[in-house]
Design an enzyme around this catalytic site. Structure first.
Site, mmCIF file in Angstrom:
data_model
loop_
_atom_site.group_PDB
_atom_site.id
_atom_site.type_symbol
_atom_site.label_atom_id
_atom_site.label_comp_id
_atom_site.label_asym_id
_atom_site.label_seq_id
_atom_site.Cartn_x
_atom_site.Cartn_y
_atom_site.Cartn_z
ATOM 1 N N GLU A 124 88.636 -4.440 -38.890
ATOM 2 C CA GLU A 124 89.679 -4.300 -39.950
ATOM 3 C C GLU A 124 89.810 -5.280 -41.199
ATOM 4 O O GLU A 124 89.840 -6.397 -41.069
ATOM 5 C CB GLU A 124 90.954 -4.303 -39.314
ATOM 6 C CG GLU A 124 92.070 -3.676 -40.281
ATOM 7 C CD GLU A 124 93.143 -3.059 -39.627
ATOM 8 O OE1 GLU A 124 93.211 -2.299 -38.856
ATOM 9 O OE2 GLU A 124 94.471 -3.631 -39.769
ATOM 10 N N SER A 165 84.528 -2.379 -33.817
ATOM 11 C CA SER A 165 84.984 -1.969 -35.143
ATOM 12 C C SER A 165 85.871 -3.270 -35.790
ATOM 13 O O SER A 165 86.436 -4.160 -34.925
ATOM 14 C CB SER A 165 85.928 -0.888 -35.302
ATOM 15 O OG SER A 165 87.011 -0.703 -34.206
ATOM 16 N N ASP A 224 105.663 0.671 -43.080
ATOM 17 C CA ASP A 224 106.842 -0.094 -42.477
ATOM 18 C C ASP A 224 108.098 0.205 -43.596
ATOM 19 O O ASP A 224 107.789 0.335 -44.740
ATOM 20 C CB ASP A 224 106.454 -1.691 -42.549
ATOM 21 C CG ASP A 224 105.795 -2.065 -41.197
ATOM 22 O OD1 ASP A 224 106.454 -1.631 -40.236
ATOM 23 O OD2 ASP A 224 104.856 -2.648 -41.246
ATOM 24 N N HIS A 260 88.535 -2.928 -31.258
ATOM 25 C CA HIS A 260 89.003 -3.213 -32.835
ATOM 26 C C HIS A 260 89.330 -4.539 -33.110
ATOM 27 O O HIS A 260 90.487 -4.930 -32.390
ATOM 28 C CB HIS A 260 89.872 -2.059 -33.210
ATOM 29 C CG HIS A 260 90.109 -1.956 -34.734
ATOM 30 N ND1 HIS A 260 89.072 -1.398 -35.517
ATOM 31 C CD2 HIS A 260 91.144 -2.263 -35.527
ATOM 32 C CE1 HIS A 260 89.808 -1.588 -36.692
ATOM 33 N NE2 HIS A 260 91.009 -2.025 -36.700
ATOM 34 N N PHE A 316 102.758 -13.082 -36.404
ATOM 35 C CA PHE A 316 102.741 -11.613 -36.271
ATOM 36 C C PHE A 316 103.274 -11.385 -34.899
ATOM 37 O O PHE A 316 103.822 -10.164 -34.678
ATOM 38 C CB PHE A 316 100.960 -11.693 -35.834
ATOM 39 C CG PHE A 316 100.461 -11.432 -37.135
ATOM 40 C CD1 PHE A 316 100.485 -10.374 -37.730
ATOM 41 C CD2 PHE A 316 99.576 -12.350 -37.588
ATOM 42 C CE1 PHE A 316 99.785 -9.978 -38.954
ATOM 43 C CE2 PHE A 316 99.055 -12.386 -38.923
ATOM 44 C CZ PHE A 316 99.047 -11.110 -39.477
HETATM 45 P P1 FAD Z 1 105.363 6.301 -36.648
HETATM 46 O O1 FAD Z 1 104.400 7.074 -35.259
HETATM 47 O O2 FAD Z 1 105.988 7.369 -37.368
HETATM 48 O O3 FAD Z 1 106.625 5.669 -35.530
HETATM 49 C C1 FAD Z 1 107.467 4.706 -36.279
HETATM 50 C C2 FAD Z 1 108.913 4.941 -35.466
HETATM 51 O O4 FAD Z 1 109.645 6.137 -35.439
HETATM 52 C C3 FAD Z 1 108.484 4.580 -33.883
HETATM 53 O O5 FAD Z 1 109.515 4.008 -33.780
HETATM 54 C C4 FAD Z 1 108.447 5.849 -33.199
HETATM 55 O O6 FAD Z 1 108.690 5.758 -31.857
HETATM 56 C C5 FAD Z 1 109.500 6.686 -34.041
HETATM 57 N N1 FAD Z 1 109.024 8.034 -34.074
HETATM 58 C C6 FAD Z 1 107.846 8.620 -34.595
HETATM 59 N N2 FAD Z 1 107.874 9.915 -34.590
HETATM 60 C C7 FAD Z 1 108.900 10.253 -34.515
HETATM 61 C C8 FAD Z 1 109.849 11.503 -34.411
HETATM 62 N N3 FAD Z 1 108.921 12.644 -34.642
HETATM 63 N N4 FAD Z 1 111.069 11.682 -34.130
HETATM 64 C C9 FAD Z 1 111.716 10.466 -33.936
HETATM 65 N N5 FAD Z 1 110.957 9.382 -34.087
HETATM 66 C C10 FAD Z 1 109.806 9.369 -34.063
HETATM 67 N N6 FAD Z 1 100.942 -0.451 -41.978
HETATM 68 C C11 FAD Z 1 100.682 -0.415 -43.290
HETATM 69 O O7 FAD Z 1 101.560 -0.768 -44.147
HETATM 70 N N7 FAD Z 1 99.392 -0.447 -43.822
HETATM 71 C C12 FAD Z 1 98.483 -0.079 -42.788
HETATM 72 O O8 FAD Z 1 97.309 -0.032 -43.375
HETATM 73 C C13 FAD Z 1 98.900 -0.343 -41.625
HETATM 74 N N8 FAD Z 1 97.865 -0.196 -40.640
HETATM 75 C C14 FAD Z 1 98.090 -0.395 -39.168
HETATM 76 C C15 FAD Z 1 96.974 -0.113 -38.317
HETATM 77 C C16 FAD Z 1 97.276 0.070 -36.886
HETATM 78 C C17 FAD Z 1 96.431 0.157 -35.813
HETATM 79 C C18 FAD Z 1 98.797 -0.018 -36.381
HETATM 80 C C19 FAD Z 1 98.961 0.005 -34.926
HETATM 81 C C20 FAD Z 1 99.710 -0.453 -37.516
HETATM 82 C C21 FAD Z 1 99.348 -0.228 -38.816
HETATM 83 N N9 FAD Z 1 100.335 -0.349 -39.692
HETATM 84 C C22 FAD Z 1 100.073 -0.269 -41.087
HETATM 85 C C23 FAD Z 1 101.822 -0.842 -39.499
HETATM 86 C C24 FAD Z 1 102.472 0.488 -39.346
HETATM 87 O O9 FAD Z 1 102.869 1.277 -40.686
HETATM 88 C C25 FAD Z 1 103.848 0.162 -38.827
HETATM 89 O O10 FAD Z 1 103.990 -0.189 -37.244
HETATM 90 C C26 FAD Z 1 104.927 1.126 -38.860
HETATM 91 O O11 FAD Z 1 106.343 0.846 -38.872
HETATM 92 C C27 FAD Z 1 104.911 2.531 -37.953
HETATM 93 O O12 FAD Z 1 103.816 3.240 -38.469
HETATM 94 P P2 FAD Z 1 103.467 4.327 -37.289
HETATM 95 O O13 FAD Z 1 102.384 5.243 -38.052
HETATM 96 O O14 FAD Z 1 103.098 4.005 -36.147
HETATM 97 O O15 FAD Z 1 104.790 5.257 -37.345
#
Ligand code: FAD
Length: 298
Positions: free
Chosen positions: A20, A18, A112, A272, A222
Protein backbone atom coordinates in the site's frame (compact mmCIF):
# COMPACT_ATOMS: atom_id res chain seq x y z
CA UNK A 1 -1.58 -11.50 -13.07
CA UNK A 2 -2.60 -8.68 -15.42
CA UNK A 3 -5.47 -10.64 -16.94
CA UNK A 4 -6.76 -12.01 -13.63
CA UNK A 5 -8.67 -10.04 -11.04
CA UNK A 6 -7.57 -10.31 -7.42
CA UNK A 7 -10.42 -12.69 -6.67
CA UNK A 8 -9.65 -14.90 -9.65
CA UNK A 9 -6.02 -14.99 -8.57
CA UNK A 10 -6.94 -16.08 -5.05
CA UNK A 11 -9.47 -18.58 -6.41
CA UNK A 12 -6.68 -20.17 -8.45
CA UNK A 13 -5.04 -21.12 -5.16
CA UNK A 14 -2.29 -18.51 -5.15
CA UNK A 15 -1.52 -16.25 -2.22
CA UNK A 16 -1.55 -12.54 -3.00
CA UNK A 17 1.29 -10.25 -2.01
CA UNK A 18 0.35 -6.59 -2.12
CA UNK A 19 1.70 -3.22 -1.00
CA UNK A 20 0.00 0.00 0.00
CA UNK A 21 1.23 3.44 -1.03
CA UNK A 22 -0.17 6.86 -0.23
CA UNK A 23 -0.16 9.98 -2.44
CA UNK A 24 2.82 12.18 -1.50
CA UNK A 25 2.38 15.86 -0.68
CA UNK A 26 5.89 17.40 -0.73
CA UNK A 27 8.67 17.32 -3.31
CA UNK A 28 10.74 15.12 -0.98
CA UNK A 29 7.82 12.73 -0.50
CA UNK A 30 7.28 12.55 -4.27
CA UNK A 31 10.90 11.50 -4.72
CA UNK A 32 10.54 8.93 -1.95
CA UNK A 33 7.49 7.39 -3.62
CA UNK A 34 9.26 7.30 -6.96
CA UNK A 35 12.34 5.64 -5.49
CA UNK A 36 10.48 3.12 -3.33
CA UNK A 37 7.95 2.16 -6.00
CA UNK A 38 10.83 1.58 -8.39
CA UNK A 39 12.86 -0.50 -5.91
CA UNK A 40 9.85 -2.55 -4.85
CA UNK A 41 8.86 -3.43 -8.39
CA UNK A 42 11.51 -6.16 -8.31
CA UNK A 43 9.40 -7.94 -5.67
CA UNK A 44 6.68 -8.25 -8.31
CA UNK A 45 3.67 -7.65 -6.04
CA UNK A 46 0.37 -9.01 -7.33
CA UNK A 47 -1.18 -5.62 -6.83
CA UNK A 48 -0.56 -2.33 -5.06
CA UNK A 49 -3.08 0.04 -3.57
CA UNK A 50 -3.03 3.79 -3.17
CA UNK A 51 -4.95 5.51 -0.42
CA UNK A 52 -7.50 8.30 -0.60
CA UNK A 53 -6.78 11.32 1.61
CA UNK A 54 -9.00 12.80 4.26
CA UNK A 55 -11.99 14.77 3.01
CA UNK A 56 -11.39 13.99 -0.64
CA UNK A 57 -8.15 16.00 -0.38
CA UNK A 58 -6.33 13.60 -2.67
CA UNK A 59 -9.04 13.13 -5.29
CA UNK A 60 -6.63 14.31 -8.01
CA UNK A 61 -3.39 12.96 -6.59
CA UNK A 62 -4.73 9.48 -5.83
CA UNK A 63 -5.70 9.26 -9.49
CA UNK A 64 -2.40 10.77 -10.69
CA UNK A 65 -0.24 8.39 -8.64
CA UNK A 66 -2.45 5.40 -9.41
CA UNK A 67 -1.81 6.13 -13.10
CA UNK A 68 1.88 6.68 -12.47
CA UNK A 69 2.36 3.44 -10.54
CA UNK A 70 0.64 1.61 -13.39
CA UNK A 71 2.54 3.34 -16.21
CA UNK A 72 6.02 3.47 -14.64
CA UNK A 73 6.22 -0.01 -13.17
CA UNK A 74 3.35 -1.99 -14.67
CA UNK A 75 1.79 -2.41 -11.26
CA UNK A 76 -1.79 -3.60 -11.05
CA UNK A 77 -3.24 -0.77 -8.97
CA UNK A 78 -6.24 -0.70 -6.66
CA UNK A 79 -7.14 2.93 -5.88
CA UNK A 80 -8.99 3.65 -2.63
CA UNK A 81 -12.10 5.81 -2.52
CA UNK A 82 -13.97 7.20 0.49
CA UNK A 83 -17.42 8.75 0.96
CA UNK A 84 -16.01 11.75 2.84
CA UNK A 85 -17.23 15.08 1.45
CA UNK A 86 -18.53 13.65 -1.83
CA UNK A 87 -21.99 13.71 -3.35
CA UNK A 88 -23.17 10.72 -5.36
CA UNK A 89 -22.53 12.69 -8.55
CA UNK A 90 -18.94 13.39 -7.57
CA UNK A 91 -18.37 9.77 -6.62
CA UNK A 92 -19.82 8.74 -9.95
CA UNK A 93 -17.44 11.09 -11.81
CA UNK A 94 -14.45 9.73 -9.90
CA UNK A 95 -15.38 6.09 -10.50
CA UNK A 96 -16.06 6.83 -14.18
CA UNK A 97 -12.57 8.32 -14.45
CA UNK A 98 -11.05 5.15 -13.01
CA UNK A 99 -13.11 2.97 -15.30
CA UNK A 100 -12.11 5.02 -18.37
CA UNK A 101 -8.45 4.70 -17.36
CA UNK A 102 -8.73 0.91 -17.21
CA UNK A 103 -8.67 0.28 -13.45
CA UNK A 104 -10.51 -2.90 -12.49
CA UNK A 105 -10.54 -2.92 -8.68
CA UNK A 106 -11.47 -0.26 -6.10
CA UNK A 107 -11.19 -0.26 -2.31
CA UNK A 108 -14.47 1.27 -1.10
CA UNK A 109 -14.41 2.96 2.30
CA UNK A 110 -16.45 5.32 4.37
CA UNK A 111 -13.47 7.37 5.61
CA UNK A 112 -12.84 8.86 9.04
CA UNK A 113 -14.72 11.72 10.72
CA UNK A 114 -13.30 15.11 9.80
CA UNK A 115 -11.22 17.34 12.08
CA UNK A 116 -11.77 16.82 15.81
CA UNK A 117 -15.22 15.33 15.35
CA UNK A 118 -15.84 11.82 16.68
CA UNK A 119 -18.88 11.43 14.46
CA UNK A 120 -18.91 10.89 10.74
CA UNK A 121 -21.08 13.43 8.90
CA UNK A 122 -22.05 12.34 5.41
CA UNK A 123 -22.37 14.71 2.46
CA UNK A 124 -26.10 15.67 2.23
CA UNK A 125 -26.29 13.86 -1.09
CA UNK A 126 -23.71 11.22 -0.28
CA UNK A 127 -23.34 8.07 1.80
CA UNK A 128 -23.28 7.39 5.51
CA UNK A 129 -21.68 3.93 5.41
CA UNK A 130 -19.32 2.04 3.14
CA UNK A 131 -21.97 -0.60 2.33
CA UNK A 132 -23.93 2.15 0.53
CA UNK A 133 -20.87 3.06 -1.54
CA UNK A 134 -20.31 -0.61 -2.40
CA UNK A 135 -23.95 -0.98 -3.51
CA UNK A 136 -23.66 2.23 -5.55
CA UNK A 137 -20.52 1.04 -7.36
CA UNK A 138 -22.01 -2.40 -8.02
CA UNK A 139 -25.20 -0.94 -9.45
CA UNK A 140 -23.64 1.79 -11.58
CA UNK A 141 -20.25 0.27 -12.47
CA UNK A 142 -20.87 -3.48 -12.16
CA UNK A 143 -17.57 -4.51 -13.69
CA UNK A 144 -15.47 -3.25 -10.81
CA UNK A 145 -14.09 -5.71 -8.32
CA UNK A 146 -14.46 -4.20 -4.84
CA UNK A 147 -12.37 -4.51 -1.69
CA UNK A 148 -13.56 -3.27 1.71
CA UNK A 149 -11.97 -2.73 5.11
CA UNK A 150 -12.34 -5.19 8.01
CA UNK A 151 -11.32 -4.80 11.65
CA UNK A 152 -9.93 -7.83 13.52
CA UNK A 153 -10.06 -5.86 16.79
CA UNK A 154 -13.35 -4.16 15.78
CA UNK A 155 -13.77 -0.69 14.32
CA UNK A 156 -13.21 1.92 17.04
CA UNK A 157 -16.74 3.35 16.66
CA UNK A 158 -18.49 -0.02 16.82
CA UNK A 159 -20.14 -0.87 20.15
CA UNK A 160 -19.18 -4.54 19.78
CA UNK A 161 -17.35 -6.95 17.52
CA UNK A 162 -20.70 -8.63 16.77
CA UNK A 163 -22.32 -5.45 15.47
CA UNK A 164 -19.19 -4.57 13.49
CA UNK A 165 -19.26 -7.99 11.81
CA UNK A 166 -22.99 -7.61 11.09
CA UNK A 167 -22.11 -4.34 9.36
CA UNK A 168 -19.23 -5.97 7.51
CA UNK A 169 -21.72 -8.54 6.23
CA UNK A 170 -23.78 -5.65 4.80
CA UNK A 171 -20.74 -4.64 2.72
CA UNK A 172 -20.36 -8.20 1.47
CA UNK A 173 -24.07 -8.53 0.72
CA UNK A 174 -23.85 -5.26 -1.19
CA UNK A 175 -21.24 -6.83 -3.45
CA UNK A 176 -17.79 -6.55 -1.85
CA UNK A 177 -15.49 -9.19 -3.31
CA UNK A 178 -12.81 -9.29 -0.64
CA UNK A 179 -11.82 -7.76 2.69
CA UNK A 180 -8.46 -6.25 3.63
CA UNK A 181 -7.92 -5.90 7.34
CA UNK A 182 -6.74 -3.09 9.52
CA UNK A 183 -3.22 -3.68 10.86
CA UNK A 184 -2.72 -5.96 13.85
CA UNK A 185 0.36 -7.20 15.71
CA UNK A 186 -1.19 -10.27 17.30
CA UNK A 187 -2.33 -12.88 14.79
CA UNK A 188 -4.82 -14.34 17.27
CA UNK A 189 -7.09 -11.36 16.55
CA UNK A 190 -7.05 -12.14 12.84
CA UNK A 191 -7.80 -15.84 13.30
CA UNK A 192 -10.69 -15.13 15.69
CA UNK A 193 -12.02 -12.46 13.33
CA UNK A 194 -11.97 -14.86 10.39
CA UNK A 195 -13.83 -17.47 12.49
CA UNK A 196 -16.46 -14.90 13.47
CA UNK A 197 -16.84 -13.79 9.87
CA UNK A 198 -17.29 -17.36 8.65
CA UNK A 199 -19.91 -17.97 11.37
CA UNK A 200 -21.70 -14.85 10.14
CA UNK A 201 -21.71 -16.28 6.58
CA UNK A 202 -19.09 -13.87 5.30
CA UNK A 203 -17.43 -16.06 2.72
CA UNK A 204 -15.09 -13.76 0.80
CA UNK A 205 -11.28 -13.78 1.16
CA UNK A 206 -9.96 -11.83 4.15
CA UNK A 207 -6.49 -10.49 3.39
CA UNK A 208 -4.51 -9.57 6.51
CA UNK A 209 -2.97 -6.08 6.52
CA UNK A 210 0.38 -5.74 8.31
CA UNK A 211 2.80 -2.92 9.07
CA UNK A 212 6.46 -3.58 9.90
CA UNK A 213 6.96 -2.15 13.41
CA UNK A 214 10.29 -0.32 13.39
CA UNK A 215 9.44 2.86 15.28
CA UNK A 216 7.84 2.67 18.71
CA UNK A 217 6.33 6.15 18.61
CA UNK A 218 4.67 5.49 15.27
CA UNK A 219 3.48 2.03 16.26
CA UNK A 220 1.96 3.40 19.47
CA UNK A 221 0.24 6.18 17.52
CA UNK A 222 -1.25 3.76 14.99
CA UNK A 223 -2.31 1.22 17.62
CA UNK A 224 -3.92 4.01 19.60
CA UNK A 225 -5.76 5.33 16.58
CA UNK A 226 -6.98 1.92 15.42
CA UNK A 227 -7.40 0.56 18.94
CA UNK A 228 -5.16 -2.36 18.04
CA UNK A 229 -3.25 -4.33 20.64
CA UNK A 230 0.47 -3.56 20.92
CA UNK A 231 1.88 -6.76 22.49
CA UNK A 232 4.09 -6.10 25.54
CA UNK A 233 6.96 -8.14 24.12
CA UNK A 234 7.01 -6.03 20.94
CA UNK A 235 6.73 -2.80 22.88
CA UNK A 236 9.60 -3.64 25.21
CA UNK A 237 11.81 -4.92 22.37
CA UNK A 238 11.32 -1.68 20.43
CA UNK A 239 11.79 0.41 23.58
CA UNK A 240 15.07 -1.31 24.44
CA UNK A 241 16.46 -0.69 20.93
CA UNK A 242 15.56 3.03 20.80
CA UNK A 243 18.21 4.96 18.87
CA UNK A 244 19.73 1.85 17.25
CA UNK A 245 18.33 1.87 13.70
CA UNK A 246 19.77 -1.53 12.77
CA UNK A 247 18.39 -3.22 15.86
CA UNK A 248 14.97 -1.60 15.33
CA UNK A 249 14.89 -2.84 11.75
CA UNK A 250 15.85 -6.36 12.83
CA UNK A 251 13.12 -6.42 15.51
CA UNK A 252 10.40 -5.04 13.22
CA UNK A 253 11.26 -7.21 10.24
CA UNK A 254 11.46 -10.33 12.38
CA UNK A 255 8.10 -9.58 14.02
CA UNK A 256 6.36 -9.20 10.66
CA UNK A 257 8.21 -12.23 9.26
CA UNK A 258 6.81 -14.37 12.09
CA UNK A 259 3.34 -12.94 11.50
CA UNK A 260 3.48 -13.63 7.74
CA UNK A 261 4.79 -17.17 8.22
CA UNK A 262 2.07 -18.04 10.74
CA UNK A 263 -0.70 -16.38 8.72
CA UNK A 264 0.20 -18.15 5.49
CA UNK A 265 0.70 -21.51 7.23
CA UNK A 266 -2.76 -21.15 8.76
CA UNK A 267 -4.47 -20.40 5.46
CA UNK A 268 -4.56 -16.60 4.99
CA UNK A 269 -5.23 -15.87 1.30
CA UNK A 270 -2.33 -13.42 1.03
CA UNK A 271 -0.63 -10.54 2.79
CA UNK A 272 -1.08 -6.79 2.35
CA UNK A 273 1.74 -4.60 3.63
CA UNK A 274 1.25 -1.01 4.81
CA UNK A 275 4.70 0.24 3.83
CA UNK A 276 4.31 4.00 4.34
CA UNK A 277 6.01 4.59 0.96
CA UNK A 278 9.26 3.09 2.28
CA UNK A 279 11.12 0.26 0.60
CA UNK A 280 13.99 -0.54 3.00
CA UNK A 281 12.09 -2.60 5.57
CA UNK A 282 9.97 -4.33 2.95
CA UNK A 283 13.06 -5.37 0.99
CA UNK A 284 14.63 -6.74 4.18
CA UNK A 285 11.43 -8.67 4.95
CA UNK A 286 11.37 -10.05 1.43
CA UNK A 287 14.97 -11.32 1.83
CA UNK A 288 14.03 -13.06 5.05
CA UNK A 289 10.98 -14.67 3.44
CA UNK A 290 13.09 -15.85 0.53
CA UNK A 291 15.69 -17.38 2.87
CA UNK A 292 12.85 -19.27 4.59
CA UNK A 293 11.53 -20.37 1.17
CA UNK A 294 8.25 -18.58 1.71
CA UNK A 295 6.85 -17.83 -1.71
CA UNK A 296 3.68 -16.01 -2.57
CA UNK A 297 3.40 -16.92 -6.20
CA UNK A 298 3.00 -20.64 -5.81
P1 FAD B 1 -17.90 1.36 7.45
O1 FAD B 1 -17.84 -0.02 6.95
O2 FAD B 1 -19.00 2.25 6.96
O3 FAD B 1 -17.96 1.29 9.06
C1 FAD B 1 -17.82 2.45 9.86
C2 FAD B 1 -18.50 2.22 11.21
O4 FAD B 1 -19.93 2.21 11.03
C3 FAD B 1 -18.17 0.89 11.87
O5 FAD B 1 -18.15 1.10 13.26
C4 FAD B 1 -19.31 -0.03 11.47
O6 FAD B 1 -19.57 -1.06 12.42
C5 FAD B 1 -20.48 0.95 11.38
N1 FAD B 1 -21.42 0.61 10.27
C6 FAD B 1 -21.08 0.23 9.02
N2 FAD B 1 -22.18 0.06 8.27
C7 FAD B 1 -23.24 0.33 9.04
C8 FAD B 1 -24.64 0.35 8.82
N3 FAD B 1 -25.15 0.04 7.62
N4 FAD B 1 -25.46 0.70 9.87
C9 FAD B 1 -24.95 1.02 11.08
N5 FAD B 1 -23.62 1.02 11.35
C10 FAD B 1 -22.77 0.69 10.35
N6 FAD B 1 -9.33 5.89 5.23
C11 FAD B 1 -9.12 6.88 4.35
O7 FAD B 1 -9.50 8.03 4.59
N7 FAD B 1 -8.48 6.64 3.15
C12 FAD B 1 -8.05 5.40 2.80
O8 FAD B 1 -7.48 5.22 1.71
C13 FAD B 1 -8.25 4.32 3.73
N8 FAD B 1 -7.86 3.05 3.45
C14 FAD B 1 -8.17 2.03 4.32
C15 FAD B 1 -7.83 0.71 3.95
C16 FAD B 1 -8.14 -0.34 4.80
C17 FAD B 1 -7.80 -1.74 4.39
C18 FAD B 1 -8.79 -0.09 6.05
C19 FAD B 1 -9.13 -1.22 6.99
C20 FAD B 1 -9.11 1.21 6.42
C21 FAD B 1 -8.82 2.29 5.56
N9 FAD B 1 -9.14 3.61 5.86
C22 FAD B 1 -8.91 4.62 4.96
C23 FAD B 1 -9.76 3.93 7.16
C24 FAD B 1 -11.29 3.92 7.10
O9 FAD B 1 -11.76 4.95 6.26
C25 FAD B 1 -11.78 4.13 8.54
O10 FAD B 1 -11.48 3.03 9.33
C26 FAD B 1 -13.25 4.52 8.67
O11 FAD B 1 -13.44 5.01 10.00
C27 FAD B 1 -14.23 3.38 8.43
O12 FAD B 1 -14.29 3.04 7.11
P2 FAD B 1 -15.10 1.73 6.65
O13 FAD B 1 -15.12 1.75 5.18
O14 FAD B 1 -14.61 0.54 7.33
O15 FAD B 1 -16.56 2.15 7.21
Amino acid sequence: MESQTIIQYIASGKKTFSLEFFPPKSEKAIQQLQASSSELSKLDPDFVSITYGAGGSTRKSTFTYAEQLKADHGYKVMPHLTCVGHSKNELSEIIQQYQDAGFKTLMALRGDPQGDSQTFTPHPDGFQYANELVAFIKSTFPNFEIGVGGYPEKHPEAPSQESDIRNLKKKCDAGADFITTQLFYNNEHYFRFVDHCRSANIDCPIIPGLMIPTNLERVERFCNFCQAELPDSLKSALASAQGDAQALQAIGVDWTFQQVKDLLEQGAPGIHLYIMNQSKFMLALSEKLKEADINFHS
